[in-house]
Design a protein around this motif. Structure first.
Motif, PDB file in Angstrom:
ATOM      1  N   SER A  81      35.100   2.538  35.884  1.00  0.00           N
ATOM      2  CA  SER A  81      35.723   3.777  36.342  1.00  0.00           C
ATOM      3  C   SER A  81      34.712   4.866  36.685  1.00  0.00           C
ATOM      4  CB  SER A  81      36.661   4.325  35.247  1.00  0.00           C
ATOM      5  OG  SER A  81      37.546   3.333  34.795  1.00  0.00           O
ATOM      6  N   GLN A  82      33.440   4.639  36.441  1.00  0.00           N
ATOM      7  CA  GLN A  82      32.457   5.696  36.588  1.00  0.00           C
ATOM      8  C   GLN A  82      32.177   6.031  38.058  1.00  0.00           C
ATOM      9  OE1 GLN A  82      31.803   7.347  33.708  1.00  0.00           O
ATOM     10  NE2 GLN A  82      33.373   5.832  33.187  1.00  0.00           N
ATOM     11  N   PRO A  83      31.653   7.234  38.323  1.00  0.00           N
ATOM     12  CA  PRO A  83      31.500   7.694  39.713  1.00  0.00           C
ATOM     13  C   PRO A  83      30.753   6.726  40.626  1.00  0.00           C
ATOM     14  CG  PRO A  83      31.166   9.522  38.216  1.00  0.00           C
ATOM     15  CD  PRO A  83      31.303   8.307  37.361  1.00  0.00           C
ATOM     16  N   LEU A 165      37.781  11.704  43.202  1.00  0.00           N
ATOM     17  CA  LEU A 165      36.713  11.989  42.243  1.00  0.00           C
ATOM     18  C   LEU A 165      36.782  13.433  41.774  1.00  0.00           C
ATOM     19  CD1 LEU A 165      34.176  11.117  40.731  1.00  0.00           C
ATOM     20  CD2 LEU A 165      32.838  11.698  42.776  1.00  0.00           C
ATOM     21  N   PHE A 166      37.060  14.347  42.682  1.00  0.00           N
ATOM     22  CA  PHE A 166      37.182  15.765  42.314  1.00  0.00           C
ATOM     23  C   PHE A 166      38.304  15.963  41.294  1.00  0.00           C
ATOM     24  CE2 PHE A 166      39.259  19.897  43.021  1.00  0.00           C
ATOM     25  CZ  PHE A 166      38.196  20.741  42.717  1.00  0.00           C
ATOM     26  N   VAL A 167      39.456  15.349  41.541  1.00  0.00           N
ATOM     27  CA  VAL A 167      40.580  15.495  40.608  1.00  0.00           C
ATOM     28  C   VAL A 167      40.244  14.854  39.256  1.00  0.00           C
ATOM     29  CG1 VAL A 167      43.013  14.954  40.187  1.00  0.00           C
ATOM     30  CG2 VAL A 167      42.261  15.576  42.483  1.00  0.00           C
ATOM     31  N   ALA A 168      39.573  13.702  39.277  1.00  0.00           N
ATOM     32  CA  ALA A 168      39.206  13.031  38.021  1.00  0.00           C
ATOM     33  C   ALA A 168      38.261  13.896  37.191  1.00  0.00           C
ATOM     34  CB  ALA A 168      38.563  11.683  38.322  1.00  0.00           C
ATOM     35  N   LEU A 169      37.284  14.517  37.847  1.00  0.00           N
ATOM     36  CA  LEU A 169      36.347  15.397  37.142  1.00  0.00           C
ATOM     37  C   LEU A 169      37.069  16.605  36.562  1.00  0.00           C
ATOM     38  CD1 LEU A 169      33.387  15.314  39.688  1.00  0.00           C
ATOM     39  CD2 LEU A 169      33.360  14.356  37.377  1.00  0.00           C
ATOM     40  N   LEU A 170      37.956  17.175  37.325  1.00  0.00           N
ATOM     41  CA  LEU A 170      38.665  18.379  36.878  1.00  0.00           C
ATOM     42  C   LEU A 170      39.685  18.064  35.797  1.00  0.00           C
ATOM     43  CD1 LEU A 170      39.039  21.424  37.390  1.00  0.00           C
ATOM     44  CD2 LEU A 170      40.799  20.842  39.061  1.00  0.00           C
ATOM     45  N   PHE A 171      40.543  17.073  36.043  1.00  0.00           N
ATOM     46  CA  PHE A 171      41.647  16.781  35.127  1.00  0.00           C
ATOM     47  C   PHE A 171      41.147  16.217  33.794  1.00  0.00           C
ATOM     48  CE2 PHE A 171      44.948  14.086  33.332  1.00  0.00           C
ATOM     49  CZ  PHE A 171      46.079  14.894  33.396  1.00  0.00           C
ATOM     50  N   ASN A 172      40.297  15.190  33.847  1.00  0.00           N
ATOM     51  CA  ASN A 172      39.859  14.542  32.603  1.00  0.00           C
ATOM     52  C   ASN A 172      39.076  15.481  31.701  1.00  0.00           C
ATOM     53  OD1 ASN A 172      40.988  11.951  32.973  1.00  0.00           O
ATOM     54  ND2 ASN A 172      39.331  11.384  34.352  1.00  0.00           N
ATOM     55  N   ASN A 173      38.330  16.418  32.283  1.00  0.00           N
ATOM     56  CA  ASN A 173      37.526  17.315  31.464  1.00  0.00           C
ATOM     57  C   ASN A 173      38.294  18.520  30.945  1.00  0.00           C
ATOM     58  OD1 ASN A 173      34.725  16.177  31.384  1.00  0.00           O
ATOM     59  ND2 ASN A 173      35.053  16.177  33.597  1.00  0.00           N
ATOM     60  N   LEU A 174      39.587  18.580  31.258  1.00  0.00           N
ATOM     61  CA  LEU A 174      40.434  19.601  30.628  1.00  0.00           C
ATOM     62  C   LEU A 174      40.689  19.273  29.162  1.00  0.00           C
ATOM     63  CD1 LEU A 174      43.149  20.208  33.396  1.00  0.00           C
ATOM     64  CD2 LEU A 174      41.283  21.753  32.739  1.00  0.00           C
ATOM     65  N   HIS A 176      39.218  17.509  25.593  1.00  0.00           N
ATOM     66  CA  HIS A 176      37.920  17.245  24.974  1.00  0.00           C
ATOM     67  C   HIS A 176      37.701  15.762  24.671  1.00  0.00           C
ATOM     68  CE1 HIS A 176      39.387  16.527  20.836  1.00  0.00           C
ATOM     69  NE2 HIS A 176      40.320  17.411  21.122  1.00  0.00           N
ATOM     70  N   TRP A 177      38.769  14.992  24.520  1.00  0.00           N
ATOM     71  CA  TRP A 177      38.610  13.568  24.216  1.00  0.00           C
ATOM     72  C   TRP A 177      38.583  12.707  25.478  1.00  0.00           C
ATOM     73  CZ3 TRP A 177      43.028  16.370  23.781  1.00  0.00           C
ATOM     74  CH2 TRP A 177      44.156  15.919  24.477  1.00  0.00           C
ATOM     75  N   ARG A 178      38.706  13.313  26.656  1.00  0.00           N
ATOM     76  CA  ARG A 178      38.736  12.548  27.900  1.00  0.00           C
ATOM     77  C   ARG A 178      37.576  12.964  28.803  1.00  0.00           C
ATOM     78  NH1 ARG A 178      43.670  10.114  29.581  1.00  0.00           N
ATOM     79  NH2 ARG A 178      43.055  10.487  31.735  1.00  0.00           N
ATOM     80  N   ARG A 179      36.352  13.003  28.281  1.00  0.00           N
ATOM     81  CA  ARG A 179      35.208  13.410  29.080  1.00  0.00           C
ATOM     82  C   ARG A 179      34.952  12.411  30.213  1.00  0.00           C
ATOM     83  NH1 ARG A 179      36.144  17.685  27.817  1.00  0.00           N
ATOM     84  NH2 ARG A 179      35.092  19.025  26.337  1.00  0.00           N
ATOM     85  N   TYR A 180      34.665  12.947  31.409  1.00  0.00           N
ATOM     86  CA  TYR A 180      34.375  12.115  32.575  1.00  0.00           C
ATOM     87  C   TYR A 180      33.335  12.830  33.411  1.00  0.00           C
ATOM     88  CZ  TYR A 180      34.992   9.306  36.775  1.00  0.00           C
ATOM     89  OH  TYR A 180      34.764   8.478  37.853  1.00  0.00           O
ATOM     90  N   PRO A 181      32.223  12.157  33.760  1.00  0.00           N
ATOM     91  CA  PRO A 181      31.862  10.760  33.500  1.00  0.00           C
ATOM     92  C   PRO A 181      31.691  10.467  32.003  1.00  0.00           C
ATOM     93  CG  PRO A 181      30.481  11.722  35.231  1.00  0.00           C
ATOM     94  CD  PRO A 181      31.221  12.845  34.598  1.00  0.00           C
ATOM     95  N   ALA A 182      31.720   9.194  31.668  1.00  0.00           N
ATOM     96  CA  ALA A 182      31.721   8.773  30.267  1.00  0.00           C
ATOM     97  C   ALA A 182      30.476   9.241  29.524  1.00  0.00           C
ATOM     98  CB  ALA A 182      31.843   7.249  30.175  1.00  0.00           C
ATOM     99  N   HIS A 183      29.370   9.420  30.236  1.00  0.00           N
ATOM    100  CA  HIS A 183      28.132   9.839  29.580  1.00  0.00           C
ATOM    101  C   HIS A 183      28.310  11.171  28.860  1.00  0.00           C
ATOM    102  CE1 HIS A 183      23.901  10.219  28.767  1.00  0.00           C
ATOM    103  NE2 HIS A 183      23.826  11.355  29.441  1.00  0.00           N
ATOM    104  N   LEU A 184      29.186  12.037  29.365  1.00  0.00           N
ATOM    105  CA  LEU A 184      29.423  13.324  28.721  1.00  0.00           C
ATOM    106  C   LEU A 184      30.016  13.156  27.331  1.00  0.00           C
ATOM    107  CD1 LEU A 184      30.871  15.359  31.732  1.00  0.00           C
ATOM    108  CD2 LEU A 184      28.532  15.385  30.833  1.00  0.00           C
ATOM    109  N   ALA A 185      30.806  12.103  27.145  1.00  0.00           N
ATOM    110  CA  ALA A 185      31.416  11.863  25.832  1.00  0.00           C
ATOM    111  C   ALA A 185      30.362  11.498  24.805  1.00  0.00           C
ATOM    112  CB  ALA A 185      32.461  10.750  25.923  1.00  0.00           C
TER     113      ALA A 185
END
Length: 320
Positions: A81-83, A165-174, A176-185
């Motif tokens: 799923s990563q960018p 990709l823009f929506v995934a970055l915005l939505f998932n990072n709203l 705290h347990w759904r950090r995207y990209p995964a490296h942020l987690a």
């Protein structure tokens, strides 16, 4: 007759794994996918209708984006799923499909060849993204793809990709347990380490199941698969349990820990003094905890820290 055991075996046989994610996570995944595809369609339509891009196409959303939405919002921490997997998988596959459609004679074999080449390319470019196979197929059999040629890479492919990709970055990072990209987690603060970390624990299947439930995110591997992986890792670890005999400048050494405690250091320089107290080494942490940090210590201290020598191979650190 007790039917529980044969039913459990049949469920495992067909891959019906128990889903441990919460209702909140399931609903968020569905909401994110719905928002993403809506935005993808709107952005592409807007770009074409208002002539921001001088291309006419009836495609506003490539069907394979629906599959990408499943990965980006239901499995946001998964490798697929990563960018880079998203962008590289779709664009490379689309380019291969268009090339096959233009340069090879028609027939059923062309569609199969395009998908096969796309899978191979994604492997070698380390961007495996299953929906990319559908994109390669669409590029071969789609009427608009044939008419647009390589412009199909721009619209709808690239516009679709940037939008989702823009929506995934915005939505998932709203959340705290759904950090995207995964490296942020994995960059979140490391919890305080206690003596319990260094004690021996025999992990069980139930421990993996509990950990997956606590993670509250869909993990694209079964608890049995994780247990098998741990068992193989333990066997591999048993091959070398002593510290390296020598610490040599230029070599890489690992502390052999797991997770956030793991790190790899490279010896940048040493003094090579006969006096043990003055025999110092300069090291740099090149991977894992404390990456890019440098330090100075005695050769004996580094040897006690290092569990074994490693070397980079095919993007991984392996024992020498």
């Amino acid at each position: 007759m007790n039917l529980k055991y044969p039913l459990d075996e049949f469920a495992r046989l067909i891959g019906l794994e128990r889903n441990t994610t919460s209702h909140r996570e399931k609903l968020l995944s569905a909401l994110g996918a719905a928002i993403a595809i809506t935005c993808v369609a709107w952005a592409t339509y807007f770009a074409v209708a208002f002539r921001f891009i001088d291309i006419q196409t009836s495609y506003f959303v490539v069907a394979s984006m629906g599959a990408s939405a499943v990965l980006l919002f239901a499995v946001p921490h998964g490798a697929l799923s990563q960018p880079w997997a998203l962008i590289g998988g779709h664009t490379v596959s689309a380019a291969i499909g268009i090339a096959c459609q233009h340069w090879l004679p028609g027939g059923f074999a062309v569609a199969g060849l395009a998908v096969g080449l796309a899978v191979g390319a994604m492997y070698y470019l380390r961007c495996i993204h299953p929906p990319g196979g559908a994109t390669a197929l669409t590029s071969v059999i789609g009427a608009d793809a044939e008419a647009l040629g390589y412009q199909f890479l721009l619209v709808p492919i690239l516009v679709n990709l940037l939008s989702i990709l823009f929506v995934a970055l915005l939505f998932n990072n709203l959340f705290h347990w759904r950090r995207y990209p995964a490296h942020l987690a994995h960059r979140r603060a490391t919890p305080e380490v206690t003596d319990a970390v260094d004690r021996e624990h025999e992990l069980t299947h139930e421990d993996f199941a509990a950990a997956m439930q606590e993670l509250d995110s869909y993990v694209d591997v079964t608890a049995e698969g994780l247990a098998d992986l741990l068992e193989l890792a333990k066997r591999h670890a048993e091959k070398n349990t002593v510290h390296p005999e020598k610490i040599v400048a230029g070599k890489f050494y690992s502390n052999g820990k797991l997770g956030k405690l793991w790190s790899v250091c490279q010896v940048l320089d040493d003094s090579s003094e006969e006096d043990v107290g003055r025999d110092l080494v300069i090291y740099k942490t090149v991977a894992g905890a404390g990456a890019n940090d440098t330090g100075l210590c005695s050769r004996g201290e580094l040897r006690s820290w290092a569990r074994f020598e490693v070397e980079p191979r095919n993007g991984h650190w392996v024992k020498v």
